[in-house]
Design an enzyme around this catalytic site. Structure first.
Site, PDB file in Angstrom:
ATOM      1  N   ASP A 217       0.869  -1.187   0.000  1.00  0.00           N
ATOM      2  CA  ASP A 217       0.000   0.000   0.000  1.00  0.00           C
ATOM      3  C   ASP A 217       0.905   1.235   0.000  1.00  0.00           C
ATOM      4  OD1 ASP A 217      -1.657   2.167   0.687  1.00  0.00           O
ATOM      5  OD2 ASP A 217      -3.026   0.871   1.802  1.00  0.00           O
TER       6      ASP A 217
ATOM      7  N   GLU B  68       0.492   1.860  13.234  1.00  0.00           N
ATOM      8  CA  GLU B  68      -0.480   1.882  12.136  1.00  0.00           C
ATOM      9  C   GLU B  68      -1.659   1.062  12.636  1.00  0.00           C
ATOM     10  OE1 GLU B  68      -2.866   0.780  10.030  1.00  0.00           O
ATOM     11  OE2 GLU B  68      -1.570  -0.399   8.694  1.00  0.00           O
TER      12      GLU B  68
ATOM     13  N   GLU C  87     -11.541  -3.232  14.348  1.00  0.00           N
ATOM     14  CA  GLU C  87     -10.476  -4.050  14.966  1.00  0.00           C
ATOM     15  C   GLU C  87      -9.998  -3.461  16.294  1.00  0.00           C
ATOM     16  OE1 GLU C  87      -7.424  -4.750  12.013  1.00  0.00           O
ATOM     17  OE2 GLU C  87      -8.439  -6.549  11.322  1.00  0.00           O
TER      18      GLU C  87
END
Length: 380
Positions: free
Chosen positions: A78, A171, A180
């Protein structure tokens, strides 16, 4: 992602539903609708059961999933994600030089490697999954074995070889920003180990909502269930519509203004702030059907000068987070200038705290009557 319709519909019928004159009768109706809407406290506290409320969820799946290399490949590839962190950390070498850095949820250790390269005296990565073994070897191979240490375990349970750290890097963002619940662990680490004037990378986050025209894809994902092989499968639609879809939204399909529904200062926010309730108000910028709400986020590194911003907005360079689409049970027929407003409540699921429950009320002041709706979704 699927092939979404690319923007506004020019074939919108002149009449759909019942057209209502903007007069006193309409105002009275709107007032009655407002009275029927729940109070803020009721809206935040009352959560109906979703169709699969009783299903079993594997609480350990979260950590197990991060032991597989595929998820790390996606994150490392990414470009927006990884280059934003690289730019923020390597662009602020003066902040990292000689400092002790904590990497929460360190994975393969890319952020620790950036910090070590930026001159950190010591980097400590906390990683619960078995990928930590590979991260140690990667640090050694790159000449940072003496700088980077990995501690395997849950943030809330591990002991660190230091009493405090100067900087926390992480992150932690999930789909819909909060999915999450890893931010809880970052805030736990902040409160336990970050020194008084310490820094967080990133240190701010915002969550946004807008409405989109999305007839083609909605039909493909939800309308599909109404008739299948000559049978009525519509009971499945109730299940399907309450699951948000992570997909790439074409910027041209956005048919309203944008509203910010959550803003977090990671240096000061509390874990209880992560379950939130907000009002939103967006305005149609063209005549169109509105089939769904779309949600995205950005995070910023304000310790950097200039500030580094990583955006997951439609139209920005694609990230693995894409955008999150919440389909409405009934499309809104909107004219330019119509206001769509309501409440959005977000909380951790009672079944699995890493899942998210989202509740949205939707109201439209447009000429075409739209019943005030409340819909519940679960990100899992």
């Amino acid at each position: 992602g699927g092939s979404r319709s690319a923007g506004g519909r020019s074939d919108m019928p002149k009449q759909r539903g019942r057209w209502v004159a903007k007069d006193a009768a309409k105002e009275a109706g709107a007032e009655r609708a407002r009275e029927l809407l729940p109070s803020l406290e009721e809206f935040k506290s009352e959560w109906p059961e979703l169709p699969d409320e009783g299903s079993v969820s594997n609480k350990d799946y979260y950590f197990n999933s991060y032991a597989h290399f595929g998820i790390h490949e996606d994150m490392l590839k990414d470009q927006v994600r990884t280059s934003s962190y690289m730019k923020a950390i390597l662009g602020c070498k003066h902040l990292f030089e000689g400092k002790t850095v904590l990497d929460v949820g360190s994975g393969t250790g890319i952020l620790s490697l950036f910090a070590a390269k930026a001159g950190a005296k010591r980097c400590i990565g906390i990683e619960c999954s078995d990928i930590a073994h590979y991260a140690r070897e990667i640090a050694q191979r790159n000449g940072f074995g003496d700088v980077i240490t990995y501690v395997q375990g849950k943030v809330e349970e591990v002991e660190l070889p230091v009493d405090e750290v100067d900087i926390i890097i992480s992150e932690w963002m999930g789909y819909f920003l909060m999915y999450e619940s890893m931010l809880d662990s970052v805030l736990f680490a902040r409160d336990k180990w970050l020194r008084k004037d310490g820094l967080l990378f990133p240190d701010h986050a915002k969550l946004y909502v807008a409405a989109i025209e999305d007839a083609e894809y909605r039909e493909e994902k939800i309308g599909f269930w109404s008739h299948l092989w000559g049978f009525d499968f519509s009971p499945m639609q109730e299940m399907v519509i309450q699951e948000p879809i992570s997909d790439v939204v074409d910027e041209s399909s956005i048919a309203t203004s944008t509203a910010c529904v959550s803003e977090l200062d990671l240096l000061t926010c509390r874990r209880e702030d992560l379950d939130f309730l907000a009002r939103y108000r967006i305005t149609a910028n063209r005549k169109d059907f509105l089939h769904a709400l779309v949600v995205w986020f950005d995070v910023s590194f304000r310790a950097c000068s200039p500030t580094v911003v990583m955006s997951t907005a439609p139209g920005a360079t694609l990230t693995h987070w894409k955008q999150t689409v919440l389909y409405l049970e009934q499309p809104i027929v909107a004219n330019q200038g119509d206001v769509i407003s309501g409440l959005i409540a977000v909380r951790k699921s009672m079944q699995n705290p890493r899942d998210l429950d989202v509740k949205v009320s939707v109201d439209s002041d447009g000429e075409v009557a739209y019943p005030s709706k409340v819909q519940c979704f679960r990100l899992r």
